[in-house]
Design a protein around this motif. Sequence first.
Motif, PDB file in Angstrom:
ATOM      1  N   ASP A 226       3.027 -10.691   6.215  1.00 61.91           N
ATOM      2  CA  ASP A 226       2.937  -9.528   7.096  1.00 61.91           C
ATOM      3  C   ASP A 226       1.470  -9.364   7.520  1.00 61.91           C
ATOM      4  O   ASP A 226       0.612 -10.143   7.097  1.00 61.91           O
ATOM      5  CB  ASP A 226       3.534  -8.286   6.412  1.00 61.91           C
ATOM      6  CG  ASP A 226       2.702  -7.716   5.274  1.00 61.91           C
ATOM      7  OD1 ASP A 226       1.505  -8.046   5.125  1.00 61.91           O
ATOM      8  OD2 ASP A 226       3.262  -6.906   4.508  1.00 61.91           O
ATOM      9  N   PRO A 227       1.144  -8.390   8.348  1.00 59.83           N
ATOM     10  CA  PRO A 227      -0.246  -8.247   8.811  1.00 59.83           C
ATOM     11  C   PRO A 227      -1.292  -8.037   7.715  1.00 59.83           C
ATOM     12  O   PRO A 227      -2.475  -8.273   7.947  1.00 59.83           O
ATOM     13  CB  PRO A 227      -0.175  -7.026   9.738  1.00 59.83           C
ATOM     14  CG  PRO A 227       1.214  -7.048  10.262  1.00 59.83           C
ATOM     15  CD  PRO A 227       2.042  -7.495   9.084  1.00 59.83           C
ATOM     16  N   GLU A 228      -0.893  -7.622   6.513  1.00 57.57           N
ATOM     17  CA  GLU A 228      -1.851  -7.458   5.417  1.00 57.57           C
ATOM     18  C   GLU A 228      -1.811  -8.612   4.427  1.00 57.57           C
ATOM     19  O   GLU A 228      -2.467  -8.569   3.392  1.00 57.57           O
ATOM     20  CB  GLU A 228      -1.618  -6.127   4.693  1.00 57.57           C
ATOM     21  CG  GLU A 228      -2.095  -4.943   5.493  1.00 57.57           C
ATOM     22  CD  GLU A 228      -2.428  -3.738   4.637  1.00 57.57           C
ATOM     23  OE1 GLU A 228      -2.576  -3.881   3.395  1.00 57.57           O
ATOM     24  OE2 GLU A 228      -2.558  -2.652   5.212  1.00 57.57           O
ATOM     25  N   GLY A 229      -1.029  -9.650   4.707  1.00 57.26           N
ATOM     26  CA  GLY A 229      -1.025 -10.832   3.852  1.00 57.26           C
ATOM     27  C   GLY A 229       0.051 -10.870   2.789  1.00 57.26           C
ATOM     28  O   GLY A 229       0.055 -11.770   1.949  1.00 57.26           O
ATOM     29  N   ASN A 230       0.998  -9.933   2.798  1.00 55.45           N
ATOM     30  CA  ASN A 230       2.095  -9.948   1.834  1.00 55.45           C
ATOM     31  C   ASN A 230       3.151 -10.949   2.281  1.00 55.45           C
ATOM     32  O   ASN A 230       3.604 -10.895   3.424  1.00 55.45           O
ATOM     33  CB  ASN A 230       2.723  -8.558   1.716  1.00 55.45           C
ATOM     34  CG  ASN A 230       1.720  -7.539   1.236  1.00 55.45           C
ATOM     35  OD1 ASN A 230       1.206  -7.636   0.140  1.00 55.45           O
ATOM     36  ND2 ASN A 230       1.424  -6.564   2.079  1.00 55.45           N
ATOM     37  N   GLU A 231       3.556 -11.850   1.387  1.00 53.74           N
ATOM     38  CA  GLU A 231       4.501 -12.884   1.745  1.00 53.74           C
ATOM     39  C   GLU A 231       5.912 -12.355   1.960  1.00 53.74           C
ATOM     40  O   GLU A 231       6.320 -11.369   1.348  1.00 53.74           O
ATOM     41  CB  GLU A 231       4.561 -13.971   0.648  1.00 53.74           C
ATOM     42  CG  GLU A 231       3.312 -14.808   0.512  1.00 53.74           C
ATOM     43  CD  GLU A 231       2.294 -14.215  -0.442  1.00 53.74           C
ATOM     44  OE1 GLU A 231       2.595 -13.202  -1.112  1.00 53.74           O
ATOM     45  OE2 GLU A 231       1.170 -14.757  -0.509  1.00 53.74           O
ATOM     46  N   LEU A 232       6.632 -13.026   2.840  1.00 55.70           N
ATOM     47  CA  LEU A 232       8.053 -12.816   3.043  1.00 55.70           C
ATOM     48  C   LEU A 232       8.647 -14.125   3.497  1.00 55.70           C
ATOM     49  O   LEU A 232       7.926 -15.014   3.954  1.00 55.70           O
ATOM     50  CB  LEU A 232       8.325 -11.715   4.072  1.00 55.70           C
ATOM     51  CG  LEU A 232       7.859 -11.977   5.509  1.00 55.70           C
ATOM     52  CD1 LEU A 232       8.946 -11.539   6.476  1.00 55.70           C
ATOM     53  CD2 LEU A 232       6.583 -11.195   5.775  1.00 55.70           C
ATOM     54  N   CYS A 233       9.945 -14.271   3.324  1.00 54.59           N
ATOM     55  CA  CYS A 233      10.631 -15.492   3.744  1.00 54.59           C
ATOM     56  C   CYS A 233      11.757 -15.151   4.703  1.00 54.59           C
ATOM     57  O   CYS A 233      12.387 -14.103   4.600  1.00 54.59           O
ATOM     58  CB  CYS A 233      11.212 -16.242   2.538  1.00 54.59           C
ATOM     59  SG  CYS A 233       9.952 -16.943   1.459  1.00 54.59           S
ATOM     60  N   LEU A 234      11.994 -16.064   5.628  1.00 49.38           N
ATOM     61  CA  LEU A 234      13.128 -15.982   6.537  1.00 49.38           C
ATOM     62  C   LEU A 234      14.057 -17.129   6.219  1.00 49.38           C
ATOM     63  O   LEU A 234      13.618 -18.267   6.079  1.00 49.38           O
ATOM     64  CB  LEU A 234      12.655 -16.123   7.991  1.00 49.38           C
ATOM     65  CG  LEU A 234      11.607 -15.145   8.505  1.00 49.38           C
ATOM     66  CD1 LEU A 234      11.162 -15.534   9.899  1.00 49.38           C
ATOM     67  CD2 LEU A 234      12.159 -13.731   8.483  1.00 49.38           C
TER      68      LEU A 234
END
Length: 145
Positions: free
Chosen positions: A136-144
């Motif tokens: 995300d814009p603050e660097g927190n990971e996410l997966c699609l």
Amino acid sequence: MAHTFQIVIDCADPHPLADWWAETLGWEVEPSNEDFIRRMVAEGQATEADTATHRGVLVWREAAAIVHPDGKAAGPGARLLFQQVPEPKSVKNRVHLDLNVGPDQVDSELERLTARGATFLYRERQGPMGWVTLTDPEGNELCLH
């Protein structure tokens, strides 16, 4: 005994990040209770420094939440709280969100999110399962996937 929960995401600027995630997930920013905030300040239980104005609304400075559009009917985990912390993110998240967008939508969702400030990290595959990892814009990971 079963417990309900919310997921808390540490961040530097909770209100813009809550806006980003609300749009990403199709959720809603939890409304601010301005009368309650004013009362807490008037009673001395909070100070003006504990508040901020975001998009013309009085809010708590250090936190913002988003909720599933179905509210409590969506069940546990239907609320994300973004909490301001003083230190910047420095290592990989130990917990992250996996967004199940469907295999035919991964590339279009990746394009949509990177256009809004996400950063692509990598593509991965394990057997028949594939996913894309981004931040995300603050660097927190996410997966699609």
